[in-house]
Design a protein around this motif. Structure first.
Motif, mmCIF file in Angstrom:
data_model
loop_
_atom_site.group_PDB
_atom_site.id
_atom_site.type_symbol
_atom_site.label_atom_id
_atom_site.label_comp_id
_atom_site.label_asym_id
_atom_site.label_seq_id
_atom_site.Cartn_x
_atom_site.Cartn_y
_atom_site.Cartn_z
ATOM 1 N N SER A 1 -19.688 18.562 22.078
ATOM 2 C CA SER A 1 -19.940 19.296 23.328
ATOM 3 C C SER A 1 -20.160 18.338 24.500
ATOM 4 O O SER A 1 -21.134 18.433 25.257
ATOM 5 N N VAL A 2 -19.233 17.405 24.641
ATOM 6 C CA VAL A 2 -19.350 16.379 25.685
ATOM 7 C C VAL A 2 -18.940 16.968 27.030
ATOM 8 O O VAL A 2 -17.820 17.478 27.183
ATOM 9 N N LEU A 3 -19.841 16.897 27.997
ATOM 10 C CA LEU A 3 -19.562 17.383 29.349
ATOM 11 C C LEU A 3 -19.755 16.224 30.338
ATOM 12 O O LEU A 3 -19.840 15.068 29.938
ATOM 13 N N GLN A 4 -19.805 16.555 31.620
ATOM 14 C CA GLN A 4 -19.935 15.516 32.632
ATOM 15 C C GLN A 4 -21.290 14.822 32.566
ATOM 16 O O GLN A 4 -21.386 13.597 32.724
ATOM 17 N N ASN A 5 -22.352 15.587 32.328
ATOM 18 C CA ASN A 5 -23.707 15.035 32.390
ATOM 19 C C ASN A 5 -24.538 15.328 31.145
ATOM 20 O O ASN A 5 -25.777 15.270 31.193
ATOM 21 N N SER B 1 -35.733 8.228 30.646
ATOM 22 C CA SER B 1 -35.536 6.810 30.943
ATOM 23 C C SER B 1 -34.064 6.479 31.131
ATOM 24 O O SER B 1 -33.702 5.305 31.201
ATOM 25 N N TYR B 2 -33.232 7.483 31.251
ATOM 26 C CA TYR B 2 -31.789 7.272 31.377
ATOM 27 C C TYR B 2 -31.190 8.341 32.288
ATOM 28 O O TYR B 2 -31.820 9.377 32.555
ATOM 29 N N THR B 3 -29.974 8.088 32.745
ATOM 30 C CA THR B 3 -29.217 9.060 33.529
ATOM 31 C C THR B 3 -27.815 9.138 32.956
ATOM 32 O O THR B 3 -27.167 8.111 32.734
ATOM 33 N N ILE B 4 -27.351 10.359 32.683
ATOM 34 C CA ILE B 4 -26.010 10.568 32.150
ATOM 35 C C ILE B 4 -25.069 10.829 33.326
ATOM 36 O O ILE B 4 -25.265 11.776 34.095
ATOM 37 N N VAL B 5 -24.043 9.982 33.444
ATOM 38 C CA VAL B 5 -23.111 10.040 34.566
ATOM 39 C C VAL B 5 -21.721 10.366 34.034
ATOM 40 O O VAL B 5 -21.328 9.896 32.967
ATOM 41 N N GLU B 6 -20.970 11.164 34.781
ATOM 42 C CA GLU B 6 -19.628 11.543 34.337
ATOM 43 C C GLU B 6 -18.710 10.326 34.245
ATOM 44 O O GLU B 6 -18.860 9.337 34.958
ATOM 45 N N GLY B 7 -17.774 10.410 33.290
ATOM 46 C CA GLY B 7 -16.795 9.348 33.118
ATOM 47 C C GLY B 7 -17.382 8.023 32.676
ATOM 48 O O GLY B 7 -16.810 6.968 32.927
ATOM 49 N N THR B 8 -18.512 8.051 31.964
ATOM 50 C CA THR B 8 -19.201 6.829 31.547
ATOM 51 C C THR B 8 -19.329 6.790 30.028
ATOM 52 O O THR B 8 -19.552 7.824 29.392
ATOM 53 N N THR B 9 -19.203 5.603 29.447
ATOM 54 C CA THR B 9 -19.300 5.447 28.001
ATOM 55 C C THR B 9 -20.722 5.065 27.604
ATOM 56 O O THR B 9 -21.328 4.169 28.200
ATOM 57 N N TYR B 10 -21.230 5.764 26.595
ATOM 58 C CA TYR B 10 -22.574 5.521 26.083
ATOM 59 C C TYR B 10 -22.500 5.218 24.586
ATOM 60 O O TYR B 10 -21.577 5.646 23.895
ATOM 61 N N LYS C 1 -17.199 13.465 30.202
ATOM 62 C CA LYS C 1 -15.987 13.988 30.835
ATOM 63 C C LYS C 1 -16.068 13.866 32.352
ATOM 64 O O LYS C 1 -17.143 13.773 32.944
ATOM 65 N N ASN C 2 -14.899 13.896 32.944
ATOM 66 C CA ASN C 2 -14.828 13.954 34.403
ATOM 67 C C ASN C 2 -15.103 15.368 34.873
ATOM 68 O O ASN C 2 -15.075 16.332 34.097
ATOM 69 N N GLU C 3 -15.309 15.518 36.143
ATOM 70 C CA GLU C 3 -15.742 16.801 36.700
ATOM 71 C C GLU C 3 -14.758 17.926 36.405
ATOM 72 O O GLU C 3 -15.157 19.070 36.189
ATOM 73 N N ASN C 4 -13.465 17.619 36.345
ATOM 74 C CA ASN C 4 -12.463 18.678 36.168
ATOM 75 C C ASN C 4 -12.047 18.873 34.713
ATOM 76 O O ASN C 4 -11.059 19.547 34.434
ATOM 77 N N TYR C 5 -12.800 18.301 33.756
ATOM 78 C CA TYR C 5 -12.415 18.421 32.343
ATOM 79 C C TYR C 5 -12.573 19.861 31.858
ATOM 80 O O TYR C 5 -13.564 20.531 32.144
ATOM 81 N N LYS C 6 -11.583 20.317 31.074
ATOM 82 C CA LYS C 6 -11.630 21.637 30.454
ATOM 83 C C LYS C 6 -11.254 21.505 28.982
ATOM 84 O O LYS C 6 -10.329 20.778 28.625
#
Length: 301
Positions: A105-109, A167-176, A200-205
């Motif tokens: 369930s990977v989304l932008q944030n 202690s973290y921030t989840i940002v779109e298009g970033t690898t964790y 995912k990027n903002e427009n991911y579906k």
């Protein structure tokens, strides 16, 4: 029994010989050795043995490095006491196993971390989830020790998302990078392999509704997760949902739904015990593989 003879009356009397006392330390679960101490009344010889070994004379506390039985007896003047046996059964040298650590369930944030771990001896004490190089775990699951019902297998799902105080921030298009550390009640620890996930990027579906009531939609409605698409299907009438990407997701179809799920050549991989739980009407199409190198449909795994 130890027989005593009284000279005055010449009548035999007897006293029962005491039995030794076996003590084990520690009594709690341990991954190390335990210490065995055997005591008895003064003037008696203590003999002991491990499991089916021969008796040997006890000269002081000794260590046992694996689970076994300890049997002891007292001896004096050729008289032998009753045997006493105590089991050593609190040594656990086996580490837990991480059977599954996947991200879904990977989304932008946000994304879900799904973990399943097993420990067959002392049971699972804790699971810690780590993100990137953050020193402290972002989530800790703890479990109570229960000798009647050990926590042998545990499955957890944790949502990694942006919340106040994190202690973290989840940002779109970033690898964790995600990993888990599991500990059992004996102190054995296992570190899982790291799993990488890219938000995912903002427009991911992930999926779209392509038809309603048997009529194809001129412009399909797209959703960020497969579950969102299934939930958006109306409670009456037919609805077709098509995958747009390979997905790691487990979904439910509710009893009011009548859905055709078109895997559309994609792979749907479940993250729980069941990939799809169906309470309504569900028809899955394009869910076969022609060959490993040239799939013509998708597969539910």
């Amino acid at each position: 029994y130890h027989f005593l003879h009284c000279s005055s009356s010449n009548v035999a009397k007897f006293n029962k010989i005491e039995t030794p006392v076996i003590e084990i330390s520690p009594l709690s679960w341990t991954k190390d050795s335990v210490t065995v101490t055997i005591t008895g009344p003064e003037g008696y010889t203590i003999k002991y043995k491990k499991a089916s070994e021969e008796y040997t004379e006890y000269t002081g506390a000794f260590e046992v490095s694996e689970n076994t039985s300890i049997t002891a007896r007292l001896e004096k003047d050729g008289v032998i006491s009753e045997e006493v046996t105590k089991n050593v059964e609190n040594i656990d040298k086996l580490s837990p196993s991480v059977e599954k650590l996947i991200v879904s369930s990977v989304l932008q944030n946000s994304f879900l971390v799904n973990i399943k771990s097993t420990d067959t001896v002392s049971g699972i004490k804790s699971i810690k989830i780590y993100l990137n190089d953050i020193e402290e775990p972002i989530k800790i699951y703890t479990y109570e020790e229960n000798s009647e019902n050990k926590t042998n297998t545990v499955s957890e799902t944790y949502k990694v998302e942006n919340l106040d105080g994190n202690s973290y921030t989840i940002v779109e298009g970033t690898t964790y990078k995600v990993k888990a550390v599991v500990e059992d009640f004996a102190g054995n620890i296992v570190n899982s392999d790291e799993v990488e996930v890219t938000t995912k990027n903002e427009n991911y579906k992930a999926a779209e509704i392509t038809s309603l009531q048997g009529e194809a939609l001129e412009t399909p409605t797209q959703y960020s997760t497969l579950q969102d698409a299934l939930d958006a299907c109306p409670d009456s009438g037919k609805c077709t949902v098509s995958l747009l990407d390979d997905l790691n997701e487990s979904v439910e179809v509710y009893d009011t739904k009548d859905i055709t799920m078109d895997l559309n050549g994609k792979t749907l991989t479940g993250v729980r015990d069941n990939t799809i739980i169906n309470y309504g009407k569900l028809n899955v199409i394009n869910n076969t593989l022609d060959s490993e190198s040239n799939p013509i449909g998708g597969i539910v795994s």
